[in-house]
Design an enzyme around this catalytic site. Structure first.
Site, PDB file in Angstrom:
ATOM      1  N   PRO A  88      34.623  34.788  42.071  1.00 29.73           N
ATOM      2  CG  PRO A  88      35.632  36.323  43.093  1.00 29.73           C
ATOM      3  CD  PRO A  88      35.000  35.786  41.787  1.00 29.73           C
ATOM      4  CD  GLU A 115      37.133  45.128  34.011  1.00 26.10           C
ATOM      5  OE1 GLU A 115      37.670  44.172  33.768  1.00 26.10           O
ATOM      6  OE2 GLU A 115      37.201  46.295  33.811  1.00 26.10           O
ATOM      7  NE  ARG A 152      46.159  15.556  34.397  1.00 29.76           N
ATOM      8  CZ  ARG A 152      45.830  14.553  35.277  1.00 29.76           C
ATOM      9  NH1 ARG A 152      44.572  14.481  35.754  1.00 29.76           N
ATOM     10  NH2 ARG A 152      46.656  13.780  35.516  1.00 29.76           N
ATOM     11  CG  ASP A 167      45.672  11.485  38.410  1.00 34.27           C
ATOM     12  OD1 ASP A 167      46.883  11.476  38.487  1.00 34.27           O
ATOM     13  OD2 ASP A 167      45.012  12.181  37.665  1.00 34.27           O
TER      14      ASP A 167
HETATM   15  C1  4GS Z   1      38.280  34.413  40.582  1.00 35.29           C
HETATM   16  C2  4GS Z   1      38.158  33.329  41.693  1.00 35.29           C
HETATM   17  C3  4GS Z   1      38.742  35.718  40.946  1.00 35.29           C
HETATM   18  C4  4GS Z   1      37.652  38.804  41.278  1.00 35.29           C
HETATM   19  C5  4GS Z   1      38.752  38.818  38.876  1.00 35.29           C
HETATM   20  C6  4GS Z   1      37.844  40.394  41.386  1.00 35.29           C
HETATM   21  C7  4GS Z   1      38.719  40.567  39.118  1.00 35.29           C
HETATM   22  C8  4GS Z   1      38.581  38.414  40.314  1.00 35.29           C
HETATM   23  N1  4GS Z   1      37.825  34.026  39.384  1.00 35.29           N
HETATM   24  N2  4GS Z   1      37.900  32.213  40.872  1.00 35.29           N
HETATM   25  N3  4GS Z   1      37.716  40.907  40.060  1.00 35.29           N
HETATM   26  N4  4GS Z   1      38.830  33.266  42.795  1.00 35.29           N
HETATM   27  N5  4GS Z   1      38.379  36.791  39.953  1.00 35.29           N
HETATM   28  O1  4GS Z   1      39.375  35.956  41.951  1.00 35.29           O
HETATM   29  O2  4GS Z   1      37.484  32.848  39.618  1.00 35.29           O
END
Ligand code: 4GS
Length: 245
Positions: A88, A115, A152, A167
Site C-alpha cells: 500500500p 503480514e 494485454r 481504451d
Molecule cells: C496492497 C495494496 C495491500 C497490506 C497485504 C496489509 C496484507 C496488504 N497491496 N496494493 N498486509 N493496496 N496489501 O493492501 O498492494
C-alpha cells in the site's frame, strides 16, 4: 515476456490460465511461473514470518525464504528483471505504469499475505506498487491485476476484437457511449448521428461525448491533458450544454 511470482498461495494464480493471459502463454508470448517461497524456508516448521523487533501487532515476512527464492529465479531465468513489491505504500497503479512494465522482458512480483515485509526485502525490489488506497489480505490479487493490465499491452496478445487502442486511460479520456443492434430497443433509440453513415460527424460526436463523460465523471483526468483546438471547442460546447441542463 517472462513473469515470475513469489507467493505462499500459488493456487490463487490458477485463474491466470484462463482467457487472454492463458492464451498468451499457450501462444508462447508469455512465460508465467509461480514460486512458493515457503519451499525455501530453512526452519523446521516452514515459517515464512516472525514477530517485529520492538514489538507491535502483526507479523512480518522474514528475508531468508524470499532471498533464497529470488536466487532460485535468477538461477533459472538468468536475472529477476524488474522486481515489483505489492504494498500500500507503493506508487498507485495506473495505465501509464502498465505501459511502462509492458516494455520489459522479465518481471518478478513479490506478493506477501496477511503480514508486512521485513525492510531488508525491499533491497531486492526495483518498484513498489500499490493497487489503491484500500487494504487487501495479500498482494496476490494486486499482482494479478497488474499482470493482466500489463500483458494485454504486449503486441500480438490482443486480437483486433479486443484492441487496446481507444481504451479509456490510454487516450486520457473515458470512452464515449456505444450502441449495437437494435436501433430502437423498446422505444430507446440510438443517437441518430451513429446511423447516419457520416463518418466525420460520428468521429466528432464520439470525441464530444468522451469529453462530456470525462468532464462529468473524472474532471481530474481533463486537468492533466493537453487538449487540441478541436477538443477545446467541443469541451466548451459540453460545458455550456451541461450548465443549461
Ligand atoms: C496492497 C495494496 C495491500 C497490506 C497485504 C496489509 C496484507 C496488504 N497491496 N496494493 N498486509 N493496496 N496489501 O493492501 O498492494
Amino acid at each position: 515476456m517472462r513473469i515470475d511470482v513469489l507467493s505462499i498461495f500459488p493456487d490463487m494464480f490458477k485463474p491466470m490460465t484462463e482467457s487472454i493471459i492463458g492464451k498468451a502463454v499457450d501462444r508462447g508470448l508469455l512465460e508465467f511461473s509461480v514460486t512458493d517461497f515457503r519451499d525455501f524456508t530453512n526452519n523446521k516448521h516452514n515459517n515464512v514470518d516472525d514477530t517485529p523487533f520492538g514489538g507491535g501487532a502483526g507479523m512480518l515476512l522474514t528475508p531468508q525464504p524470499i532471498f533464497d527464492a529470488m536466487d532460485d529465479i535468477k538461477a533459472k531465468a538468468g536475472d529477476y528483471g524488474r522486481v515489483i513489491l505489492l504494498d500500500p505504500a507503493g506508487v498507485p497503479f495506473n495505465q501509464a505504469v502498465a505501459e511502462d512494465l509492458s516494455n520489459e522482458e522479465h518481471l518478478t512480483f513479490i506478493a506477501g499475505h496477511y503480514e508486512g515485509y521485513d525492510e531488508r526485502i525491499r533491497e531486492l525490489v526495483t518498484d513498489e506498487i500499490s493497487l489503491g488506497d484500500y487494504v487487501l489480505t495479500g498482494g496476490e490479487l494486486g499482482a494479478m491485476v497488474i499482470i493482466d493490465a500489463t500483458v494485454r499491452l504486449i503486441p500480438e496478445v490482443l486480437g483486433n476484437r479486443e484492441s487496446a487502442i481507444g481504451d479509456s486511460f490510454s487516450t486520457g479520456l473515458l470512452e464515449y457511449p456505444q450502441y449495437t443492434r437494435p436501433a430502437d430497443f423498446r422505444g430507446r433509440v440510438v443517437p441518430e448521428v451513429l446511423t447516419s453513415g457520416n463518418h466525420g460527424k460520428i468521429a466528432e460526436w464520439r470525441m464530444k461525448e468522451s469529453l462530456r463523460r470525462t468532464y462529468l465523471r473524472r474532471p481530474d483526468l481533463l486537468e492533466k491533458m493537453e487538449l487540441t483546438k478541436e477538443q477545446v471547442k467541443l469541451l466548451a460546447e459540453v460545458k455550456a450544454e451541461e450548465a443549461a441542463e
